[in-house]
Design a protein around this motif. Sequence first.
Motif, PDB file in Angstrom:
ATOM      1  N   ALA A   1      -2.732   2.947   5.248  1.00  0.00           N
ATOM      2  CA  ALA A   1      -2.352   1.503   5.108  1.00  0.00           C
ATOM      3  C   ALA A   1      -2.829   0.404   6.114  1.00  0.00           C
ATOM      4  O   ALA A   1      -3.564  -0.614   5.951  1.00  0.00           O
TER       5      ALA A   1
ATOM      6  N   HIS B   1       0.820  -0.950  -0.076  1.00  0.00           N
ATOM      7  CA  HIS B   1      -0.117  -0.167   0.239  1.00  0.00           C
ATOM      8  C   HIS B   1       0.904   1.258   0.036  1.00  0.00           C
ATOM      9  O   HIS B   1       0.551   2.127  -0.861  1.00  0.00           O
TER      10      HIS B   1
ATOM     11  N   SER C   1      -6.344   0.077   6.315  1.00  0.00           N
ATOM     12  CA  SER C   1      -6.924  -0.719   5.317  1.00  0.00           C
ATOM     13  C   SER C   1      -6.914  -2.332   5.334  1.00  0.00           C
ATOM     14  O   SER C   1      -7.722  -3.226   4.792  1.00  0.00           O
TER      15      SER C   1
ATOM     16  N   ILE D   1      -3.250  -7.779  -0.887  1.00  0.00           N
ATOM     17  CA  ILE D   1      -2.996  -6.338  -0.888  1.00  0.00           C
ATOM     18  C   ILE D   1      -2.858  -5.995  -2.473  1.00  0.00           C
ATOM     19  O   ILE D   1      -3.251  -4.968  -3.092  1.00  0.00           O
TER      20      ILE D   1
ATOM     21  N   TYR E   1       2.580   2.143  -3.679  1.00  0.00           N
ATOM     22  CA  TYR E   1       2.037   2.402  -4.476  1.00  0.00           C
ATOM     23  C   TYR E   1       1.460   4.077  -4.316  1.00  0.00           C
ATOM     24  O   TYR E   1       1.173   4.890  -5.201  1.00  0.00           O
ATOM     25  N   THR E   2       1.207   4.449  -2.887  1.00  0.00           N
ATOM     26  CA  THR E   2       0.902   5.514  -2.684  1.00  0.00           C
ATOM     27  C   THR E   2       1.845   6.644  -2.752  1.00  0.00           C
ATOM     28  O   THR E   2       1.646   7.784  -3.344  1.00  0.00           O
TER      29      THR E   2
ATOM     30  N   ARG F   1      -5.551  -6.286  -4.773  1.00  0.00           N
ATOM     31  CA  ARG F   1      -6.699  -5.534  -4.557  1.00  0.00           C
ATOM     32  C   ARG F   1      -6.255  -3.943  -5.175  1.00  0.00           C
ATOM     33  O   ARG F   1      -6.973  -3.253  -5.624  1.00  0.00           O
ATOM     34  N   LEU F   2      -4.949  -3.726  -5.166  1.00  0.00           N
ATOM     35  CA  LEU F   2      -4.566  -2.500  -5.428  1.00  0.00           C
ATOM     36  C   LEU F   2      -4.706  -2.415  -7.112  1.00  0.00           C
ATOM     37  O   LEU F   2      -4.681  -1.350  -7.604  1.00  0.00           O
TER      38      LEU F   2
END
Length: 521
Positions: free
Chosen positions: A87, A68, A90, A453, A71-72, A456-457
Amino acid sequence: MDLSRCLEGFSQRPLLIPAKTIALGASFCVKKAFLSLMVDGAPSSHVPYSQPFHAQRVHDLLSYLLPHITYTLLDGRQDLKGAVDEAWASMRDAVEQYGNLTASDYEKYRDTVLGFLQIYAALLRWLQRYKGFSPDNTLVYTERMLVSMPQKSLLEGYTDFLPMVGIPDVILVNARSGYVALIDWKTSLEQRNQLHYYQLMAYRYVLQKVATDVDVFLAYLTPSGGKKLVSLTRPLGDISGIEAEYRDVGDMAEKIKAIASLLYGLTFCKGMLKVAVEMGNQYGFRLFNPRKEKRPCINCNYRDVCKYRFAKKSELKPEEVKLRSAFYKLYRIVLKKKSDEYKQFIEFEKCIKFDRLTFDGPTTIRLFASLNARDPLSNDVMKYSLGKKTVYVFSMNDRLNIKLDNGIYSPMLFGRYEDDEVELTRDMNQYKLEAKIRMVSPTFAVRWLPIYILYRLGPNSEIFNNIVVCPGRVPMNIELKAIATVENAIVKYQQVNIDENLKWTVDTLRKIILSTIDEYD
């Protein structure tokens, strides 16, 4: 027996050696690495090297948070503290339900984790600028198993012998260019960086076979609170917010392979101690003598068993010679079993193919295959009947597995496959097949949840297509560790004054072991 002849037997008695054990032998002492291999390491291709409780918690939190966070940050967000809390929010429910951490763990170790992530964020900016990393070409793998299984050529034998298994903390892949950055979190304050350098360079040697280029980095927090990033492969220049250092360690590959070969030889073949001394002179590694009552041996937790295990016969009492011989026989029996497990570690000849996978939840994946078969009992369909089986999941669109047939591989996941959950339906001239694989234990949540994760991303969804599932085994270490524990206890307590009850227990164990020298002759 010379070492080359010993290595020729690898196909009949394979053994994978943990990368950290190899690094221990290269950086410190071959004897200690061997004893560590027998007592702690040979087990386990799945469980990382044991660490202090707090260090394991920090490693696990970083593993859960990193996809998470990556990519953020690549999307340009600068608020790292906010991104970390976001993160955690989530995935908190999934981690608490399926993993081994709680919200109190997060609160307790948040500042430490944030310190490591500040180093990571600085490195990620460098990778964006100089290596072209972006949200749509970056894959982040945490706690990902990496295997190097030597392959024998009919003409040349084993030309590149490195039987190694490891679990790098972070592997970042530029899916477009094939570049790889490998990061190791150093969570302890001990000054043993050299061990980390060898471990990282061992990983690099393997990854260079599948990547276009590989850089490796060691990240740690200094006692004064500083944030340090050590690059072992290239200068980084000034990086704002952290202290960056380039450490030219040279090419460690030959020494790494020599240590791995020697540890294998000490495990399976006689006469290897003399070979070890000769190789130590050649490659510059050490075999300390615990009988000299000097550092570092006087502080070593293996000192007593090392004195006994590597002693000449003339240095031991007759009963100790007999005891050591009995233990050798027991070790050989158990190691044969372990070798059989490694022969079937991953059964590539029985792999089955799927078009794609999806996640039903954090701990369950669903796989889909389209089969050009007319008969539901044909071989094309029946090969998907694996029974109730441990399986390993690979993506053939993953750069880490482009040499799957050549002994270099990195499974995305592993879990339990059951025929009861396979569904077959007819669709025109094809059969559609669906199967499920489930996580088998909370111990492995640190492998499953980061991939969940990542799924999902949604970046680089191609790695969830072109899937290969292979049955295999989970090599364990219960018998080997039990024998080593008994041996260590007998050796240790026969040299100190102990109470009568413990003395009776140790004497009973000694008699049981000595009886095996005849029974298993």
